[in-house]
Enzyme design. Sequence first.
Site, PDB file in Angstrom:
ATOM      1  N   PRO A 104       0.792  -1.223   0.000  1.00 12.22           N
ATOM      2  CA  PRO A 104       0.000   0.000   0.000  1.00 12.22           C
ATOM      3  C   PRO A 104       0.824   1.272   0.000  1.00 12.22           C
ATOM      4  O   PRO A 104       1.857   1.365   0.655  1.00 12.22           O
ATOM      5  CB  PRO A 104      -0.829  -0.100   1.291  1.00 12.22           C
ATOM      6  CG  PRO A 104      -0.113  -1.088   2.140  1.00 12.22           C
ATOM      7  CD  PRO A 104       0.533  -2.053   1.191  1.00 12.22           C
ATOM      8  N   ASN A 105       0.328   2.220  -0.766  1.00 13.94           N
ATOM      9  CA  ASN A 105       0.861   3.585  -0.854  1.00 13.94           C
ATOM     10  C   ASN A 105       2.169   3.697  -1.637  1.00 13.94           C
ATOM     11  O   ASN A 105       2.651   4.800  -1.878  1.00 13.94           O
ATOM     12  CB  ASN A 105       1.024   4.212   0.546  1.00 13.94           C
ATOM     13  CG  ASN A 105      -0.306   4.312   1.253  1.00 13.94           C
ATOM     14  OD1 ASN A 105      -1.245   4.848   0.694  1.00 13.94           O
ATOM     15  ND2 ASN A 105      -0.407   3.767   2.459  1.00 13.94           N
ATOM     16  N   ARG A 111       5.121  11.031  -2.433  1.00 11.69           N
ATOM     17  CA  ARG A 111       4.897  10.726  -1.023  1.00 11.69           C
ATOM     18  C   ARG A 111       6.141  11.008  -0.187  1.00 11.69           C
ATOM     19  O   ARG A 111       7.172  10.358  -0.393  1.00 11.69           O
ATOM     20  CB  ARG A 111       4.564   9.241  -0.944  1.00 11.69           C
ATOM     21  CG  ARG A 111       4.362   8.710   0.421  1.00 11.69           C
ATOM     22  CD  ARG A 111       4.263   7.194   0.393  1.00 11.69           C
ATOM     23  NE  ARG A 111       3.993   6.703   1.721  1.00 11.69           N
ATOM     24  CZ  ARG A 111       4.180   5.458   2.122  1.00 11.69           C
ATOM     25  NH1 ARG A 111       4.634   4.557   1.265  1.00 11.69           N
ATOM     26  NH2 ARG A 111       3.929   5.105   3.354  1.00 11.69           N
ATOM     27  N   TYR A 152      11.181   8.955   1.470  1.00  9.77           N
ATOM     28  CA  TYR A 152      11.187   7.881   0.482  1.00  9.77           C
ATOM     29  C   TYR A 152      11.931   8.216  -0.813  1.00  9.77           C
ATOM     30  O   TYR A 152      12.075   7.354  -1.678  1.00  9.77           O
ATOM     31  CB  TYR A 152       9.736   7.482   0.154  1.00  9.77           C
ATOM     32  CG  TYR A 152       9.011   6.919   1.359  1.00  9.77           C
ATOM     33  CD1 TYR A 152       9.445   5.744   1.960  1.00  9.77           C
ATOM     34  CD2 TYR A 152       7.911   7.562   1.916  1.00  9.77           C
ATOM     35  CE1 TYR A 152       8.807   5.216   3.067  1.00  9.77           C
ATOM     36  CE2 TYR A 152       7.256   7.046   3.028  1.00  9.77           C
ATOM     37  CZ  TYR A 152       7.717   5.878   3.598  1.00  9.77           C
ATOM     38  OH  TYR A 152       7.089   5.362   4.703  1.00  9.77           O
ATOM     39  N   ASN A 208       8.235  -5.452  -0.675  1.00  9.33           N
ATOM     40  CA  ASN A 208       8.061  -4.266   0.159  1.00  9.33           C
ATOM     41  C   ASN A 208       6.573  -4.207   0.477  1.00  9.33           C
ATOM     42  O   ASN A 208       5.776  -3.714  -0.327  1.00  9.33           O
ATOM     43  CB  ASN A 208       8.521  -2.992  -0.540  1.00  9.33           C
ATOM     44  CG  ASN A 208       8.431  -1.791   0.399  1.00  9.33           C
ATOM     45  OD1 ASN A 208       7.872  -1.886   1.491  1.00  9.33           O
ATOM     46  ND2 ASN A 208       8.988  -0.665  -0.018  1.00  9.33           N
ATOM     47  N   ALA A 263       3.089  -0.705   4.895  1.00 11.22           N
ATOM     48  CA  ALA A 263       2.577  -0.760   6.274  1.00 11.22           C
ATOM     49  C   ALA A 263       2.122  -2.162   6.669  1.00 11.22           C
ATOM     50  O   ALA A 263       2.107  -2.499   7.861  1.00 11.22           O
ATOM     51  CB  ALA A 263       1.431   0.233   6.438  1.00 11.22           C
ATOM     52  N   HIS A 302       4.117  -4.411   9.059  1.00 11.52           N
ATOM     53  CA  HIS A 302       4.030  -4.280  10.517  1.00 11.52           C
ATOM     54  C   HIS A 302       2.754  -4.878  11.093  1.00 11.52           C
ATOM     55  O   HIS A 302       2.569  -4.868  12.298  1.00 11.52           O
ATOM     56  CB  HIS A 302       4.114  -2.786  10.890  1.00 11.52           C
ATOM     57  CG  HIS A 302       5.192  -2.056  10.155  1.00 11.52           C
ATOM     58  ND1 HIS A 302       6.523  -2.405  10.263  1.00 11.52           N
ATOM     59  CD2 HIS A 302       5.145  -1.029   9.250  1.00 11.52           C
ATOM     60  CE1 HIS A 302       7.241  -1.602   9.472  1.00 11.52           C
ATOM     61  NE2 HIS A 302       6.436  -0.782   8.862  1.00 11.52           N
ATOM     62  N   ASP A 358       1.775 -15.719   7.094  1.00 13.03           N
ATOM     63  CA  ASP A 358       1.313 -17.094   6.863  1.00 13.03           C
ATOM     64  C   ASP A 358       1.472 -17.517   5.411  1.00 13.03           C
ATOM     65  O   ASP A 358       1.772 -18.678   5.123  1.00 13.03           O
ATOM     66  CB  ASP A 358      -0.158 -17.227   7.273  1.00 13.03           C
ATOM     67  CG  ASP A 358      -0.350 -17.243   8.783  1.00 13.03           C
ATOM     68  OD1 ASP A 358       0.653 -17.326   9.517  1.00 13.03           O
ATOM     69  OD2 ASP A 358      -1.514 -17.167   9.229  1.00 13.03           O
ATOM     70  N   GLU A 383      12.804  -9.193   2.263  1.00 12.00           N
ATOM     71  CA  GLU A 383      11.996  -8.044   2.693  1.00 12.00           C
ATOM     72  C   GLU A 383      12.781  -6.767   2.412  1.00 12.00           C
ATOM     73  O   GLU A 383      13.961  -6.683   2.770  1.00 12.00           O
ATOM     74  CB  GLU A 383      11.718  -8.174   4.194  1.00 12.00           C
ATOM     75  CG  GLU A 383      10.961  -6.987   4.765  1.00 12.00           C
ATOM     76  CD  GLU A 383      10.732  -7.107   6.271  1.00 12.00           C
ATOM     77  OE1 GLU A 383      11.146  -8.128   6.879  1.00 12.00           O
ATOM     78  OE2 GLU A 383      10.160  -6.168   6.846  1.00 12.00           O
ATOM     79  N   HIS A 418      12.736  -2.336   2.419  1.00 12.19           N
ATOM     80  CA  HIS A 418      12.128  -1.046   2.745  1.00 12.19           C
ATOM     81  C   HIS A 418      13.029   0.041   2.187  1.00 12.19           C
ATOM     82  O   HIS A 418      14.262  -0.068   2.267  1.00 12.19           O
ATOM     83  CB  HIS A 418      11.993  -0.859   4.257  1.00 12.19           C
ATOM     84  CG  HIS A 418      11.126  -1.902   4.886  1.00 12.19           C
ATOM     85  ND1 HIS A 418       9.754  -1.869   4.803  1.00 12.19           N
ATOM     86  CD2 HIS A 418      11.442  -3.031   5.574  1.00 12.19           C
ATOM     87  CE1 HIS A 418       9.262  -2.931   5.413  1.00 12.19           C
ATOM     88  NE2 HIS A 418      10.265  -3.659   5.890  1.00 12.19           N
ATOM     89  N   LEU A 419      12.409   1.055   1.660  1.00 13.09           N
ATOM     90  CA  LEU A 419      13.182   2.213   1.188  1.00 13.09           C
ATOM     91  C   LEU A 419      13.815   2.934   2.367  1.00 13.09           C
ATOM     92  O   LEU A 419      14.986   3.325   2.331  1.00 13.09           O
ATOM     93  CB  LEU A 419      12.245   3.177   0.448  1.00 13.09           C
ATOM     94  CG  LEU A 419      11.641   2.612  -0.837  1.00 13.09           C
ATOM     95  CD1 LEU A 419      10.215   3.084  -1.026  1.00 13.09           C
ATOM     96  CD2 LEU A 419      12.489   2.997  -2.019  1.00 13.09           C
ATOM     97  N   SER A 420      13.024   3.131   3.410  1.00 13.03           N
ATOM     98  CA  SER A 420      13.502   3.872   4.582  1.00 13.03           C
ATOM     99  C   SER A 420      14.095   2.902   5.605  1.00 13.03           C
ATOM    100  O   SER A 420      13.828   1.698   5.560  1.00 13.03           O
ATOM    101  CB  SER A 420      12.342   4.651   5.205  1.00 13.03           C
ATOM    102  OG  SER A 420      11.354   3.759   5.692  1.00 13.03           O
ATOM    103  N   ARG A 461      12.864   5.066  12.655  1.00  8.66           N
ATOM    104  CA  ARG A 461      11.598   5.814  12.574  1.00  8.66           C
ATOM    105  C   ARG A 461      10.693   5.474  13.775  1.00  8.66           C
ATOM    106  O   ARG A 461      11.181   5.071  14.810  1.00  8.66           O
ATOM    107  CB  ARG A 461      10.934   5.512  11.223  1.00  8.66           C
ATOM    108  CG  ARG A 461      11.818   5.928  10.037  1.00  8.66           C
ATOM    109  CD  ARG A 461      11.147   5.675   8.706  1.00  8.66           C
ATOM    110  NE  ARG A 461       9.933   6.457   8.575  1.00  8.66           N
ATOM    111  CZ  ARG A 461       8.959   6.193   7.695  1.00  8.66           C
ATOM    112  NH1 ARG A 461       9.095   5.149   6.866  1.00  8.66           N
ATOM    113  NH2 ARG A 461       7.892   6.941   7.638  1.00  8.66           N
ATOM    114  N   ARG A 472       7.052   1.023  13.547  1.00 13.27           N
ATOM    115  CA  ARG A 472       7.682   0.460  12.340  1.00 13.27           C
ATOM    116  C   ARG A 472       8.842  -0.481  12.676  1.00 13.27           C
ATOM    117  O   ARG A 472       9.458  -1.064  11.790  1.00 13.27           O
ATOM    118  CB  ARG A 472       8.205   1.585  11.436  1.00 13.27           C
ATOM    119  CG  ARG A 472       7.123   2.466  10.887  1.00 13.27           C
ATOM    120  CD  ARG A 472       7.673   3.483   9.904  1.00 13.27           C
ATOM    121  NE  ARG A 472       6.799   4.631   9.829  1.00 13.27           N
ATOM    122  CZ  ARG A 472       5.686   4.704   9.082  1.00 13.27           C
ATOM    123  NH1 ARG A 472       5.355   3.697   8.298  1.00 13.27           N
ATOM    124  NH2 ARG A 472       4.932   5.772   9.099  1.00 13.27           N
TER     125      ARG A 472
END
Length: 149
Positions: free
Chosen positions: A10-11, A18, A23, A74, A77, A80, A87, A98, A100-102, A107, A111
């Site tokens: 999402p997002n 954003r 990001y 990625n 949200a 988390h 599963d 996995e 993540h950009l950040s 943070r 997160r």
Amino acid sequence: MKAVHVLNGPNLNLLGLREPDIYGHATLADIEANLSARCKRRGLHLYFRQSNHEGDLVTWVQEAGRAGEPVILNAGAYSHSSIALHDAIKGAKADVVEVHLSNVHSREVFRHRSLISPVALGVIAGFGALSYELALEALLARAGAAGEA
Ligand code: DQA
């Protein structure tokens, strides 16, 4: 390793617009173009997808796992919060990196916990769009070490 699935949650369709201070300025299309060129050079098929819906991500993780093809995930949200994604990775025996950009650990506290990390091969976070490239390199190196083409 003949194909790689890059799945975005999402997002992430808003990348570029954003919170660019967090990001960066690269759009998801920029990231896709970069990975697409890298995959092409290595003769790898790239499935690059984004959804704001948890169930789509679950279905795509299952498909990749059942096909024996690795995933760069990625989950945004959902990283988390999603027991369903945890599963799916476990259930479909998906090989997941996995990303993540950040740097999620520098943070907000919410997160810091990921439900993906315990079932991932590894985690790359904090390098912006480069996190995806590093994940691809990790999968290629891992396949090479396992004696795959
Ligand atoms: C993110 C980090 C998550 O905490 C956040 O919800 C995102 C993006 C990242 O790439 O840094 O949507 O996964």
